[in-house]
Design an enzyme around this catalytic site. Sequence first.
Site, PDB file in Angstrom:
ATOM      1  N   LYS A 159      46.446 -43.447  15.566  1.00 34.58           N
ATOM      2  CA  LYS A 159      46.672 -42.078  16.041  1.00 34.58           C
ATOM      3  C   LYS A 159      45.350 -41.334  16.243  1.00 34.58           C
ATOM      4  CE  LYS A 159      51.293 -41.478  14.175  1.00 34.58           C
ATOM      5  NZ  LYS A 159      52.203 -40.566  13.475  1.00 34.58           N
ATOM      6  N   GLU A 196      33.610 -39.785  17.449  1.00 29.98           N
ATOM      7  CA  GLU A 196      32.787 -40.930  17.854  1.00 29.98           C
ATOM      8  C   GLU A 196      33.483 -42.233  17.460  1.00 29.98           C
ATOM      9  OE1 GLU A 196      30.454 -40.563  19.776  1.00 29.98           O
ATOM     10  OE2 GLU A 196      29.494 -42.517  19.783  1.00 29.98           O
ATOM     11  N   PHE A 197      33.858 -42.352  16.196  1.00 25.87           N
ATOM     12  CA  PHE A 197      34.668 -43.501  15.768  1.00 25.87           C
ATOM     13  C   PHE A 197      35.406 -43.189  14.475  1.00 25.87           C
ATOM     14  CE2 PHE A 197      30.534 -44.313  13.830  1.00 25.87           C
ATOM     15  CZ  PHE A 197      30.825 -44.871  12.585  1.00 25.87           C
ATOM     16  N   LYS A 230      39.144 -45.154 -11.461  1.00 28.11           N
ATOM     17  CA  LYS A 230      39.287 -43.697 -11.282  1.00 28.11           C
ATOM     18  C   LYS A 230      40.406 -43.142 -12.173  1.00 28.11           C
ATOM     19  CE  LYS A 230      39.124 -40.246  -7.582  1.00 28.11           C
ATOM     20  NZ  LYS A 230      38.991 -39.998  -6.146  1.00 28.11           N
ATOM     21  N   GLU A 285      43.557 -39.046   2.303  1.00 26.41           N
ATOM     22  CA  GLU A 285      42.380 -38.168   2.446  1.00 26.41           C
ATOM     23  C   GLU A 285      41.647 -38.511   3.740  1.00 26.41           C
ATOM     24  OE1 GLU A 285      39.131 -36.840  -0.711  1.00 26.41           O
ATOM     25  OE2 GLU A 285      38.499 -38.668   0.304  1.00 26.41           O
TER      26      GLU A 285
HETATM   27  P1  0O2 Z   1      35.106 -44.223  -2.206  1.00 28.22           P
HETATM   28  O1  0O2 Z   1      36.300 -44.921  -1.675  1.00 28.22           O
HETATM   29  O2  0O2 Z   1      34.184 -45.124  -2.920  1.00 28.22           O
HETATM   30  O3  0O2 Z   1      34.437 -43.382  -1.162  1.00 28.22           O
HETATM   31  P2  0O2 Z   1      35.714 -37.343  -7.094  1.00 28.22           P
HETATM   32  O4  0O2 Z   1      36.328 -38.570  -6.471  1.00 28.22           O
HETATM   33  O5  0O2 Z   1      36.012 -37.218  -8.534  1.00 28.22           O
HETATM   34  O6  0O2 Z   1      34.216 -37.266  -6.818  1.00 28.22           O
HETATM   35  P3  0O2 Z   1      37.669 -35.612  -5.754  1.00 28.22           P
HETATM   36  O7  0O2 Z   1      37.903 -34.181  -6.116  1.00 28.22           O
HETATM   37  O8  0O2 Z   1      38.741 -36.609  -6.030  1.00 28.22           O
HETATM   38  O9  0O2 Z   1      36.273 -36.040  -6.386  1.00 28.22           O
HETATM   39  O10 0O2 Z   1      37.467 -35.691  -4.241  1.00 28.22           O
HETATM   40  P4  0O2 Z   1      36.307 -35.210  -3.336  1.00 28.22           P
HETATM   41  O11 0O2 Z   1      35.108 -34.802  -4.108  1.00 28.22           O
HETATM   42  O12 0O2 Z   1      36.873 -34.251  -2.340  1.00 28.22           O
HETATM   43  O13 0O2 Z   1      36.019 -36.554  -2.588  1.00 28.22           O
HETATM   44  C1  0O2 Z   1      35.608 -37.712  -3.254  1.00 28.22           C
HETATM   45  C2  0O2 Z   1      35.112 -38.659  -2.185  1.00 28.22           C
HETATM   46  O14 0O2 Z   1      34.129 -37.987  -1.400  1.00 28.22           O
HETATM   47  C3  0O2 Z   1      34.411 -39.865  -2.774  1.00 28.22           C
HETATM   48  O15 0O2 Z   1      35.338 -40.889  -2.945  1.00 28.22           O
HETATM   49  C4  0O2 Z   1      33.401 -40.218  -1.708  1.00 28.22           C
HETATM   50  O16 0O2 Z   1      34.016 -40.930  -0.651  1.00 28.22           O
HETATM   51  C5  0O2 Z   1      33.016 -38.849  -1.193  1.00 28.22           C
HETATM   52  N1  0O2 Z   1      31.908 -38.276  -1.953  1.00 28.22           N
HETATM   53  C6  0O2 Z   1      31.958 -37.190  -2.763  1.00 28.22           C
HETATM   54  N2  0O2 Z   1      30.750 -36.930  -3.296  1.00 28.22           N
HETATM   55  C7  0O2 Z   1      29.895 -37.862  -2.801  1.00 28.22           C
HETATM   56  C8  0O2 Z   1      28.480 -38.117  -2.982  1.00 28.22           C
HETATM   57  O17 0O2 Z   1      27.762 -37.434  -3.705  1.00 28.22           O
HETATM   58  N3  0O2 Z   1      27.990 -39.204  -2.318  1.00 28.22           N
HETATM   59  C9  0O2 Z   1      28.740 -39.986  -1.506  1.00 28.22           C
HETATM   60  N4  0O2 Z   1      28.150 -41.009  -0.902  1.00 28.22           N
HETATM   61  N5  0O2 Z   1      30.071 -39.788  -1.338  1.00 28.22           N
HETATM   62  C10 0O2 Z   1      30.648 -38.736  -1.966  1.00 28.22           C
HETATM   63  P5  0O2 Z   1      35.164 -42.019  -4.078  1.00 28.22           P
HETATM   64  O18 0O2 Z   1      36.142 -41.771  -5.148  1.00 28.22           O
HETATM   65  O19 0O2 Z   1      33.745 -42.168  -4.435  1.00 28.22           O
HETATM   66  O20 0O2 Z   1      35.726 -43.273  -3.323  1.00 28.22           O
HETATM   67  P1  0O2 Z   2      36.544 -49.414  18.892  1.00 30.58           P
HETATM   68  O1  0O2 Z   2      37.545 -49.488  19.998  1.00 30.58           O
HETATM   69  O2  0O2 Z   2      35.311 -50.213  19.194  1.00 30.58           O
HETATM   70  O3  0O2 Z   2      36.250 -48.029  18.468  1.00 30.58           O
HETATM   71  P2  0O2 Z   2      40.585 -52.414  12.827  1.00 30.58           P
HETATM   72  O4  0O2 Z   2      40.840 -53.893  12.705  1.00 30.58           O
HETATM   73  O5  0O2 Z   2      39.687 -52.078  13.981  1.00 30.58           O
HETATM   74  O6  0O2 Z   2      41.830 -51.583  12.819  1.00 30.58           O
HETATM   75  P3  0O2 Z   2      38.745 -52.632  10.682  1.00 30.58           P
HETATM   76  O7  0O2 Z   2      38.330 -53.948  11.249  1.00 30.58           O
HETATM   77  O8  0O2 Z   2      39.184 -52.581   9.267  1.00 30.58           O
HETATM   78  O9  0O2 Z   2      39.865 -51.968  11.545  1.00 30.58           O
HETATM   79  O10 0O2 Z   2      37.564 -51.676  10.930  1.00 30.58           O
HETATM   80  P4  0O2 Z   2      37.296 -50.213  10.365  1.00 30.58           P
HETATM   81  O11 0O2 Z   2      36.350 -50.362   9.230  1.00 30.58           O
HETATM   82  O12 0O2 Z   2      38.517 -49.411  10.181  1.00 30.58           O
HETATM   83  O13 0O2 Z   2      36.538 -49.582  11.587  1.00 30.58           O
HETATM   84  C1  0O2 Z   2      35.553 -50.251  12.235  1.00 30.58           C
HETATM   85  C2  0O2 Z   2      35.409 -49.516  13.544  1.00 30.58           C
HETATM   86  O14 0O2 Z   2      34.366 -48.581  13.406  1.00 30.58           O
HETATM   87  C3  0O2 Z   2      35.059 -50.467  14.647  1.00 30.58           C
HETATM   88  O15 0O2 Z   2      35.735 -50.025  15.792  1.00 30.58           O
HETATM   89  C4  0O2 Z   2      33.586 -50.267  14.829  1.00 30.58           C
HETATM   90  O16 0O2 Z   2      33.217 -50.442  16.192  1.00 30.58           O
HETATM   91  C5  0O2 Z   2      33.411 -48.834  14.420  1.00 30.58           C
HETATM   92  N1  0O2 Z   2      32.080 -48.574  13.870  1.00 30.58           N
HETATM   93  C6  0O2 Z   2      31.601 -48.908  12.668  1.00 30.58           C
HETATM   94  N2  0O2 Z   2      30.332 -48.494  12.524  1.00 30.58           N
HETATM   95  C7  0O2 Z   2      30.010 -47.855  13.693  1.00 30.58           C
HETATM   96  C8  0O2 Z   2      28.820 -47.199  14.155  1.00 30.58           C
HETATM   97  O17 0O2 Z   2      27.800 -47.096  13.472  1.00 30.58           O
HETATM   98  N3  0O2 Z   2      28.884 -46.657  15.422  1.00 30.58           N
HETATM   99  C9  0O2 Z   2      29.990 -46.723  16.195  1.00 30.58           C
HETATM  100  N4  0O2 Z   2      29.996 -46.159  17.415  1.00 30.58           N
HETATM  101  N5  0O2 Z   2      31.138 -47.350  15.765  1.00 30.58           N
HETATM  102  C10 0O2 Z   2      31.115 -47.918  14.543  1.00 30.58           C
HETATM  103  P5  0O2 Z   2      36.728 -51.002  16.541  1.00 30.58           P
HETATM  104  O18 0O2 Z   2      37.815 -51.400  15.617  1.00 30.58           O
HETATM  105  O19 0O2 Z   2      35.944 -52.138  17.132  1.00 30.58           O
HETATM  106  O20 0O2 Z   2      37.315 -50.079  17.682  1.00 30.58           O
END
Ligand code: 0O2
Ligand code: 0O2
Length: 219
Positions: free
Chosen positions: A22, A40-41, A55, A139
């Site tokens: 979607k 973008e993607f 968690k 989320e």
């Molecule tokens: P994943 O799958 O490893 O990304 P909490 O999870 O306790 O920090 P809350 O309230 O559940 O917080 O949700 P929040 O803060 O809205 O969103 C949490 C998610 O945001 C994280 O998921 C990360 O994906 C991203 N995020 C939040 N803070 C940071 C940060 O400092 N650095 C990075 N790189 N990502 C962040 P999870 O749980 O890490 O899962």
């Molecule tokens: P399109 O049409 O090229 O946008 P899927 O099998 O695709 O449903 P999968 O393999 O689990 O899902 O992949 P994921 O992690 O959901 O998404 C990967 C998608 O993000 C791929 O698109 C990548 O092309 C795109 N992607 C990842 N990193 C980048 C980036 O740095 N730049 C851009 N432009 N795209 C990125 P698809 O699936 O090939 O679809």
Amino acid sequence: MIANWDQFLLPYQQAVSELKVKLRGIRKQFENRNQRPPIEFVTGRVKPVPSIVEKMTRRHVAEERLEQDMQDIAGLRIMCQFVEDIYQVVDLLRQRTDLTILEERDYIHNEKPSGYRSYHIVIEYPVQLVTGEKKILAEIQVRTLAMNFWATIEHSLNYKYQGDFPTELSARLQRAAEAAFKLDTEMSEIREEIQEAQHYTPQNGAGGDSPDAPHSKED
Ligand code: 0O2
Ligand code: 0O2
């Protein structure tokens, strides 16, 4: 402990697959109208079981409360070119009737202490199962490419330090996040200037005979 994780996670897997289609559809629709898409993607994932269990322990989430209290078992990420695109995407999501927005967290204007920036939306999404409809939480994180660049690298470095960076490294990462945000701001300004230059033609702008007057692409 949940006896059958595969069964528990099935509706989440279905939701992630459907939402990826979607959300990628939004991009396609803009492209078909020859408009620059605000997306973008799109990527998506179901949280791996060890991360869910970790968690649950860290947040003291009881098994019976998992569905309500863990909002990111199904996670979608939307990457945008410009900060303005993020708010356009959020508006598009607000208008949809196939999902309900429960919470919005703007970590762009209110960045996290780490320096993290993104716009988070928690949605309720109905999946159709053979047993009937089931509403699950998901989320959606909406961010620019620069925010994604920073978050991806910071996240992978986190594994090394288990979230406990030495103070000096935390400070450097915060500064790197600021630099990424400056880059976003600069790119938006460059884009605005280019757009203005394109609108400024001798017909609709003053000073058409000035040698300094910018030219539209059509000139
Ligand atoms: P994943 O799958 O490893 O990304 P909490 O999870 O306790 O920090 P809350 O309230 O559940 O917080 O949700 P929040 O803060 O809205 O969103 C949490 C998610 O945001 C994280 O998921 C990360 O994906 C991203 N995020 C939040 N803070 C940071 C940060 O400092 N650095 C990075 N790189 N990502 C962040 P999870 O749980 O890490 O899962
Ligand atoms: P399109 O049409 O090229 O946008 P899927 O099998 O695709 O449903 P999968 O393999 O689990 O899902 O992949 P994921 O992690 O959901 O998404 C990967 C998608 O993000 C791929 O698109 C990548 O092309 C795109 N992607 C990842 N990193 C980048 C980036 O740095 N730049 C851009 N432009 N795209 C990125 P698809 O699936 O090939 O679809």
